[in-house]
Design a protein around this motif. Structure first.
Motif, PDB file in Angstrom:
ATOM      1  N   UNK A   1      33.819  43.150  45.170  1.00 23.49           N
ATOM      2  CA  UNK A   1      33.194  43.794  44.016  1.00 23.49           C
ATOM      3  C   UNK A   1      34.246  44.461  43.146  1.00 23.49           C
ATOM      4  N   UNK A   2      35.201  45.120  43.757  1.00 21.75           N
ATOM      5  CA  UNK A   2      36.259  45.762  42.962  1.00 21.75           C
ATOM      6  C   UNK A   2      37.050  44.729  42.160  1.00 21.75           C
ATOM      7  N   UNK A   3      37.398  43.626  42.797  1.00 21.97           N
ATOM      8  CA  UNK A   3      38.111  42.572  42.073  1.00 21.97           C
ATOM      9  C   UNK A   3      37.225  41.910  41.017  1.00 21.97           C
ATOM     10  N   UNK A   4      35.943  41.734  41.333  1.00 20.77           N
ATOM     11  CA  UNK A   4      35.027  41.121  40.370  1.00 20.77           C
ATOM     12  C   UNK A   4      34.834  42.007  39.146  1.00 20.77           C
ATOM     13  N   UNK A   5      34.791  43.316  39.349  1.00 27.64           N
ATOM     14  CA  UNK A   5      34.679  44.231  38.212  1.00 27.64           C
ATOM     15  C   UNK A   5      35.913  44.111  37.328  1.00 27.64           C
TER      16      UNK A   5
END
Length: 154
Positions: A80-84
């Motif tokens: 999720x952090x990378x996707x954000x």
């Protein structure tokens, strides 16, 4: 490969597949094409599930239920952090060319709230579905369902 590198490997793939669906959605932004965002969420969950399965088999099928669940949760959080980050980069690049809010078109045409739709889908839907996939995948992969004993990975 260390355990942290293992988490990042699957997190990067989950974030890339999710961002690819966002980029395709940005090319044809209509409310009818929201299914593309959900396809990205599905691919994100598939990578988390694959990471849980591979991680469990990595320790020769002896990981505990808690360790397998935490493995899936960590892959989800990192993903999720990378996707954000990738989503914001894609939105910034897209806004340079087309703009997020085109004043010439009404909000019903699919341009008004695209930022909220994409970020909510990236953060909330991936978090809920990723955590659910981690729990279900950890219980499905465990051979001995009577106990939760096994190796601790984290």
């Amino acid at each position: 490969m260390t355990l942290k590198a293992f988490y990042w490997k699957y997190s990067v793939w989950a974030a890339i597949l999710n961002t690819l669906s966002i980029v395709v959605f940005l090319f044809n932004r209509q409310y009818e094409n929201t299914w593309l965002l959900y396809l990205g969420n599905f691919l994100f969950c598939a990578v988390v599930l694959m990471g849980v399965f591979k991680g469990y088999h990595r320790v020769h099928d002896t990981a505990s239920l808690r360790s397998s669940t935490m493995m899936g949760i960590k892959i989800t959080i990192y993903g999720i952090l990378l996707a954000i980050l990738l989503c914001v980069v894609a939105l910034v690049i897209n806004s340079m060319f087309t703009g997020l809010n085109d004043r010439g078109e009404p909000a019903q045409s699919g341009r008004g709230d695209v930022l909220f739709i994409i970020l909510a889908n990236t953060i909330a839907v991936n978090a809920i579905l990723g955590a659910l996939t981690a729990v279900i995948g950890a219980t499905a992969v465990k051979k001995n369902q009577k106990t939760e004993a096994g190796k601790t990975l984290y």
